[in-house]
Design a protein around this motif. Structure first.
Motif, PDB file in Angstrom:
ATOM      1  N   ILE A 125      38.188  17.863  -2.252  1.00 13.70           N
ATOM      2  CA  ILE A 125      37.334  18.426  -1.202  1.00 13.70           C
ATOM      3  C   ILE A 125      37.344  17.425  -0.056  1.00 13.70           C
ATOM      4  CG2 ILE A 125      35.021  19.209  -0.583  1.00 13.70           C
ATOM      5  CD1 ILE A 125      34.570  19.760  -3.588  1.00 13.70           C
ATOM      6  N   LEU A 136      33.863  26.270   2.961  1.00 17.89           N
ATOM      7  CA  LEU A 136      34.592  26.122   1.700  1.00 17.89           C
ATOM      8  C   LEU A 136      33.861  26.828   0.562  1.00 17.89           C
ATOM      9  CD1 LEU A 136      35.511  22.319   1.908  1.00 17.89           C
ATOM     10  CD2 LEU A 136      36.835  24.276   2.724  1.00 17.89           C
ATOM     11  N   ASP A 137      34.606  27.158  -0.463  1.00 16.44           N
ATOM     12  CA  ASP A 137      34.030  27.788  -1.655  1.00 16.44           C
ATOM     13  C   ASP A 137      33.598  26.680  -2.613  1.00 16.44           C
ATOM     14  OD1 ASP A 137      33.240  29.509  -3.630  1.00 16.44           O
ATOM     15  OD2 ASP A 137      35.285  29.921  -4.354  1.00 16.44           O
TER      16      ASP A 137
END
Length: 270
Positions: A125, A136-137
């Motif tokens: 990440i 972002l997921d």
């Protein structure tokens, strides 16, 4: 060191100390957050604990006061208690504009700075700002009712499903290693040891981004309704002990011991 803490607490809890009429009965409330303050086999331990009990003992020599109870509570309950009940001593919390008028602020008790951590084995990440996480997921485990929880809500995370409320960092560490969340805020100098203490490999933690906005010292406070003379006495004795180097010595000792206890062998004479 633990023995000194227990001795100070036993003196303060003794009904005959100090030998003055109607001492103020103070309740200490806080959350387990080692090595600042934590319940060590049912007994209060930690460098902020040692500092504040030493302060209370010095105050008791001139101001009638007795520590009635020392309670480790979930953070939201500890905060609510300090917001609604007089003679409650609470530590360690961030000083924010929203909290400013809710308490009597006594003094700083610890430096503080958090990173959002991921596991190094997970997909990387990479963000430059915390706000970038909105694109972002990811699932971020955040203590319900904490300072970071409120900050993320302000940034627009509320209602996105990206915030996963947790009770405390112990639960968060477990959820991170089990893959139930992707990111977890942890104090930089405590992260690895905190994971080790729970039986996980702390070296697997990888910092993603520093929470710059919340990198502020933690404080001790008294609840509103507490006698102003008692508040002033605590402020004065906190300053004296800090100037004498007492707090710095406690921080150094307890941090080293916590690292050893969590990831190695306990090294302090108890």
């Amino acid at each position: 060191m633990q023995g000194l803490i227990l001795l100070a607490l036993s003196i303060l809890l003794w009904p005959g100390h100090p030998a003055r009429a109607e001492p103020a009965e103070v309740t200490i409330v806080t959350q387990n957050f080692a090595p600042l303050q934590w319940s060590n086999q049912g007994k209060p331990d930690g460098y902020v604990t040692a500092y504040m009990l030493a302060v209370a003992e010095k105050v008791s020599r001139s101001v009638p006061v007795r520590i009635e109870a020392f309670e480790f509570l979930p953070w939201k309950r500890a905060m609510l208690t300090a917001e609604t009940v007089p003679n409650v001593l609470l530590f360690s919390l961030s000083r924010t504009a929203e909290r400013e008028q809710k308490f009597f602020w006594l003094g700083e008790v610890s430096p503080y700075g958090q990173y959002l951590y991921q596991l190094e084995s997970s997909p990387e990440i990479k963000v430059d700002r915390i706000e970038d996480l909105l694109d972002l997921d990811v699932r971020v485990g955040v203590q319900d009712g904490g300072n970071l929880f409120a900050y993320l809500k302000k940034l627009g995370f509320e209602g996105t499903g990206k915030i996963v409320p947790i009770t405390d960092y112990h639960q968060g560490i477990e959820m991170l290693y089990l893959g139930r969340i992707d990111l977890l805020p942890l104090t930089g100098f405590l992260a690895e040891a905190s994971a080790c203490k729970q039986g996980y490999d702390g070296s697997r933690l990888k910092p993603v981004i520093f929470v710059e906005e919340l990198a502020k010292p933690l404080w001790a406070v008294f609840s509103k309704g507490t006698d102003p003379d008692l508040v002033d006495a605590f402020r004065a004795e906190m300053a004296v002990l800090k100037d004498e180097g007492f707090l710095d010595a406690q921080i150094l000792s307890h941090r080293s011991n916590w690292q050893a206890l969590a990831c190695g062998a306990w090294t302090v004479e108890n």
